[in-house]
Every structure is written in structure tokens, then in C-alpha cells.
Design an enzyme around this catalytic site. Structure first.
Site, PDB file in Angstrom:
ATOM      1  N   GLY A 275       5.174  -1.341 -35.760  1.00 17.10           N
ATOM      2  CA  GLY A 275       5.666   0.002 -35.422  1.00 17.10           C
ATOM      3  C   GLY A 275       7.173  -0.031 -35.199  1.00 17.10           C
ATOM      4  N   ARG A 276       7.549  -0.602 -34.068  1.00 13.10           N
ATOM      5  CA  ARG A 276       8.946  -0.635 -33.661  1.00 13.10           C
ATOM      6  C   ARG A 276       9.870  -1.245 -34.726  1.00 13.10           C
ATOM      7  NH1 ARG A 276      10.301  -0.801 -28.246  1.00 13.10           N
ATOM      8  NH2 ARG A 276       8.166  -1.450 -27.797  1.00 13.10           N
ATOM      9  N   TYR A 316      10.986   1.755 -18.761  1.00 13.39           N
ATOM     10  CA  TYR A 316      10.995   0.292 -18.886  1.00 13.39           C
ATOM     11  C   TYR A 316      12.315  -0.340 -18.463  1.00 13.39           C
ATOM     12  CZ  TYR A 316       7.528   1.585 -22.571  1.00 13.39           C
ATOM     13  OH  TYR A 316       6.509   2.118 -23.307  1.00 13.39           O
ATOM     14  N   CYS A 342      15.811  16.794 -12.923  1.00 12.21           N
ATOM     15  CA  CYS A 342      15.849  16.623 -11.467  1.00 12.21           C
ATOM     16  C   CYS A 342      15.024  15.419 -11.038  1.00 12.21           C
ATOM     17  CB  CYS A 342      15.349  17.890 -10.795  1.00 12.21           C
ATOM     18  SG  CYS A 342      16.357  19.291 -11.301  1.00 12.21           S
ATOM     19  N   GLU A 343      15.489  14.240 -11.414  1.00 13.68           N
ATOM     20  CA  GLU A 343      14.886  12.953 -11.050  1.00 13.68           C
ATOM     21  C   GLU A 343      16.025  11.946 -11.043  1.00 13.68           C
ATOM     22  OE1 GLU A 343      11.549  12.100 -10.690  1.00 13.68           O
ATOM     23  OE2 GLU A 343      10.646  13.963 -11.421  1.00 13.68           O
ATOM     24  N   TYR A 371       9.267   5.097 -30.391  1.00 18.99           N
ATOM     25  CA  TYR A 371       8.971   5.395 -28.984  1.00 18.99           C
ATOM     26  C   TYR A 371      10.069   6.272 -28.379  1.00 18.99           C
ATOM     27  CZ  TYR A 371       5.763   1.707 -30.173  1.00 18.99           C
ATOM     28  OH  TYR A 371       4.808   0.969 -30.817  1.00 18.99           O
TER      29      TYR A 371
HETATM   30  C1  LIG Z   1       1.551   0.017 -30.200  1.00 17.98           C
HETATM   31  C2  LIG Z   1       0.658  -0.760 -31.071  1.00 17.98           C
HETATM   32  C3  LIG Z   1       1.143  -1.392 -32.219  1.00 17.98           C
HETATM   33  C4  LIG Z   1       2.592  -1.371 -32.614  1.00 17.98           C
HETATM   34  O1  LIG Z   1       3.389  -2.139 -31.775  1.00 17.98           O
HETATM   35  P1  LIG Z   1       4.925  -2.388 -32.121  1.00 17.98           P
HETATM   36  O2  LIG Z   1       5.419  -3.212 -31.012  1.00 17.98           O
HETATM   37  O3  LIG Z   1       5.593  -1.060 -32.181  1.00 17.98           O
HETATM   38  O4  LIG Z   1       4.975  -3.105 -33.433  1.00 17.98           O
HETATM   39  C5  LIG Z   1       0.246  -2.052 -33.033  1.00 17.98           C
HETATM   40  N1  LIG Z   1      -1.080  -2.104 -32.720  1.00 17.98           N
HETATM   41  C6  LIG Z   1      -1.573  -1.517 -31.615  1.00 17.98           C
HETATM   42  C7  LIG Z   1      -3.020  -1.620 -31.334  1.00 17.98           C
HETATM   43  C8  LIG Z   1      -0.732  -0.839 -30.760  1.00 17.98           C
HETATM   44  O5  LIG Z   1      -1.227  -0.259 -29.659  1.00 17.98           O
END
Ligand SMILES: *Cc1c(COP(=O)(O)O)cnc(C)c1O
Length: 412
Positions: A275-276, A316, A342-343, A371
Site C-alpha cells: 500500500g504505502r 503516530y 480545537c485540539e 494514509y
Molecule cells: C494495511 C494493510 C496492508 C498494506 O500495508 P502497507 O504498509 O501500506 O503496505 C496490507 N495488508 C493488510 C492486511 C493490511 O491491513
């Protein structure tokens, strides 16, 4: 080759000047680069060439349909964690046989939707879920392909909120309970075990934890074979880290090579869920300095993006690089960059050395493509930001800025 770079002293997204985009679309503004998404996906996917594999982009990192369509067009499958993400993936044209469904709390309705669509498999995280899937599949006259999410008890050495593969985490099944779960499938008529899965955490900056988890899964695979259970898929999840600041995460090719070495002769199709690493550095968040102020303790830049737009720093303590969109060459000072919410936890950066920018100037918050928008909310009744996808000279409004009417639409 970077797709967010300064040309003649002005930050550009591919061929388009960021101040021009702001004049047209306002701030706060998310800008994604299609060329960067493409390059990241291709670099990742090709790192596993030579291994039978399927790259399932993790939808929750950035789930804008324009982003999903682009990735689907490059051959990506998708890793989803909700019925809403299934809906998005299908809408983006992702073939269902390239969709895997993870998550600890799948409801019966969501399971039904995924079965109806004909997804590749469910990554099952508990025995209770297995029983529910069997029940729903039975009621639909279908057999559900399942794999179990195994918690290998490996420390990914990342932020505790995004480490998921340790005994104390809520995710998956420990090794012994996993064995029992596979054995149980023999007594259930409507589930077929086809794979094994793990996802140990996010923003990993070394491949050692991945390899440690892989070894445990391969041992486990031997035990399954000993029980006469034959599976085809090995899903290793996501989690490869990116550079926000000074991190030096492994390149996908290093991960790919390590997998090829370890999996030579292992007859399993590998699934990866990045993802990231695909979306993170493919996006920026642009914000305007609304006011500056100094107290005896601090200099503040009060900007129009807040924790509701980008929560990672607040949630985080994450670092995001911040730069002027048009650098003015002023001397630097130490600032807290804060939003209007307001935090006291509403900040994008704390004690950051930045040029002494002035009211009305623009800042770019880097590495905001993953994200970022997906974690946005309407807190303080702030309409969510506009998202743009830039491709060369072409600008697509991937999501319109929300209006005040949008804020109350469901309430009246
Ligand atoms: C969030 C997630 C990912 C992706 O994670 P990244 O760190 O963004 O690569 C892959 N698999 C599952 C099950 C997740 O919850």
C-alpha cells in the site's frame, strides 16, 4: 526522476505548477502524480518477476477510484478490508479473481457481497469468522476459498499502532490455533482452504522481519502437508516502508531477490499486498499559511490543513517533510506547524526548522499519498479536501472538495 520537483523556483506536480493548481482548486489540496504511482507499481511488481505472483494493492492506503483505476490498468489486484473497499475495487474495474479480503471483523453482509462478486479468497482471522463464512456460503450455494491469517509472532520494529504480527495484536491466529482451523475446514462443507497469509505490520525498514515470518510460514506449510492439506497461495501481506525523513527502507528488488532465493522450488503462488510503498510518495498535501504567531515558547505557523486532513502526525507522531511551494530564501526559524482544529494534538509538524514563511504563502507536505485522504474526517465540520490526479500536463479532479451542504446532507 522525481515527479514533484522545483522548476524555475516553483514546485511542480509533473508538468503543472502547484500555485496554478491552487489558484484553480484551493487549499487544502491533495495532489497525486500518475507517473509516480505507475513507476512505483511497476518497480514493485517487476521485483518479483520470476516468481509466480500477484500484486494486490492495499486499497486502504489510497482508495480514490482514479488511483484504483490507474493501478488496475497496470494489472494490479487489490487487497480489501471492507465491503466499501470491495465496492470501490469493483467500480474501478478490478477483476474479482484478483481481489483478496482481509480484516478481523467481516460482517455477514460483507462476506455475502464478496462471495457474490467471486473474489479470489478470504484471509480469515478467527474460527468464528470461518464458521460465519461457511454459513453464508452455504446459504448462497457457494464454496468460499479461504486462507488463514497466521500471526507469526514477529516484531516488525515499527510504530506499535502499525505492528500487527505480534502475539499481543488483535490480528490473525497463532500457529497452533491456525492448524486447528485448517483441520476444521474438513468438517465444513462450504469452505475450501487454498492459502496461508500474514501481514506483520507497516512501514518496515528492513526485510529481516519479513524473512523471519516467511520461515515460520514455510515450516507451517510443511505441517499442513503432513496433515494432507494442499494449498496454492502464500500471501505475505504488505508493509514495505518508504522514506519520509531519513529512513532507508530496502528497495523492492532486495525483497524480491530474498523471496526468490527462499522460495526456489516451493510450489506456491505468492501474493503481495503493498500500500504505502505504492502511494505514499506519489502524493502531496498543499496548504496555505493562514496566520503566523509567536509566543514566548514557540513560533507557530497556523495553516489551513489539519489533523482531519492528515492525521498521521497526530496519531503516530509521524514525520512529513514540509517545504515552501515557492521558496523565498528567507532565514530559518523553529516552528510548530498547526491546523485550525480545537485540539492541542492538531499539528503537522513540531519544532521544525523552516524558512520564516509569511501569511498567505503555500507549503507542501510531502509523502501524503498513503494514509492521508483515506484517514480524513469532517471533525470540526471541515469539508474534506479536493484530490487531484496529475498526469503530465493533464489534471483530473479525482474528488471534488466537499461543500457545507455535504456536511449536513445525511442529517436533514
Ligand atoms: C494495511 C494493510 C496492508 C498494506 O500495508 P502497507 O504498509 O501500506 O503496505 C496490507 N495488508 C493488510 C492486511 C493490511 O491491513
Amino acid at each position: 526522476m522525481h515527479h514533484f520537483e522545483y522548476r524555475d523556483g516553483v514546485l511542480h506536480a509533473e508538468n503543472v505548477s502547484v500555485p496554478d493548481l491552487v489558484r484553480q482548486h484551493g487549499t487544502p489540496l491533495y495532489i497525486y502524480s500518475a507517473a509516480t504511482l505507475t513507476r512505483h507499481f511497476n518497480a514493485f511488481d517487476s521485483a518479483f518477476d520470476g516468481l509466480d505472483h500477484l500484486t494486490c494493492y492495499s486499497v486502504k492506503a489510497n482508495s480514490n477510484i482514479a488511483v484504483l483505476k490507474l493501478l488496475a490498468g497496470l494489472g494490479a489486484g487489490m487487497d480489501i478490508v471492507s465491503g466499501g473497499e470491495l465496492y470501490r475495487a469493483l467500480k474501478a474495474g478490478v477483476p474479482p479473481e484478483r481481489i483478496v479480503y482481509s480484516g478481523v471483523g467481516k460482517r455477514a453482509s460483507e462476506i455475502g457481497e464478496a462471495l457474490e462478486a467471486g473474489i479470489l479468497m478470504f484471509n480469515v482471522e478467527s474460527v468464528a469468522e470461518l464458521i460465519k463464512i461457511d454459513e453464508v456460503a452455504g446459504s448462497m450455494g457457494k464454496v468460499a476459498r479461504v486462507s488463514f491469517r497466521i500471526n507469526p509472532d514477529v516484531d516488525p520494529k515499527t510504530h506499535p499502532y502499525i505492528s500487527t504480527g505480534m502475539k499481543k495484536n488483535k490480528f490473525g491466529l497463532d500457529i497452533e490455533n491456525s492448524l486447528a482451523a485448517y483441520a476444521m475446514c474438513a468438517d465444513l462443507a462450504n469452505v475450501e482452504p487454498v492459502g496461508m497469509d500474514c501481514h506483520i505490520g507497516s512501514q518496515l525498514t528492513s526485510i529481516a522481519p519479513f524473512m523471519e515470518a516467511l520461515d515460520k510460514l514455510l515450516d507451517f506449510h510443511d505441517r499442513l502437508k503432513g496433515m494432507g492439506i494442499d494449498i496454492q497461495y502464500l500471501d505475505l501481506g504488505g508493509g514495505l516502508g518508504i522514506t519520509y525523513d531519513e529512513e532507508e527502507p530496502p528497495h523492492p528488488t532486495e525483497f524480491g531477490q530474498a523471496l526468490k532465493d527462499r522460495l526456489a522450488g516451493v510450489p506456491l503462488k505468492v501474493i503481495l499486498e503493498p500500500g504505502r510503498v505504492i502511494a505514499g510518495n506519489a502524493g502531496i498535501l498543499v496548504t496555505e499559511v493562514v496566520y503566523t504567531k509567536s509566543s514566548p515558547a514557540r513560533n507557530f505557523l497556523i495553516v489551513d490543513a489539519a489533523m482531519n486532513d492528515l492525521v498521521r502526525p497526530s496519531l503516530y507522531g509521524s514525520f512529513h517533510r514540509i517545504e515552501e511551494v515557492v521558496p523565498m530564501g528567507r532565514d530559518s526559524l523553529t516552528f510548530d506547524v498547526v491546523g485550525p482544529i480545537c485540539e492541542s494534538g492538531d499539528f503537522l509538524a513540531r519544532e521544525r526548522v523552516l524558512p520564516a514563511v509569511e501569511q498567505g504563502e503555500l507549503l507542501a507536505v510531502f509523502s501524503a499519498g498513503a494514509y492521508g485522504f483515506t484517514m480524513a474526517s469532517n471533525y470540526n465540520s471541515r469539508p474534506r479536501a479536493c484530490e487531484l490526479l496529475v498526469e503530465g500536463d493533464k489534471v483530473t479532479v479525482a474528488r471534488k472538495r466537499e461543500t457545507y451542504q455535504d456536511l449536513v446532507d445525511k442529517e436533514l
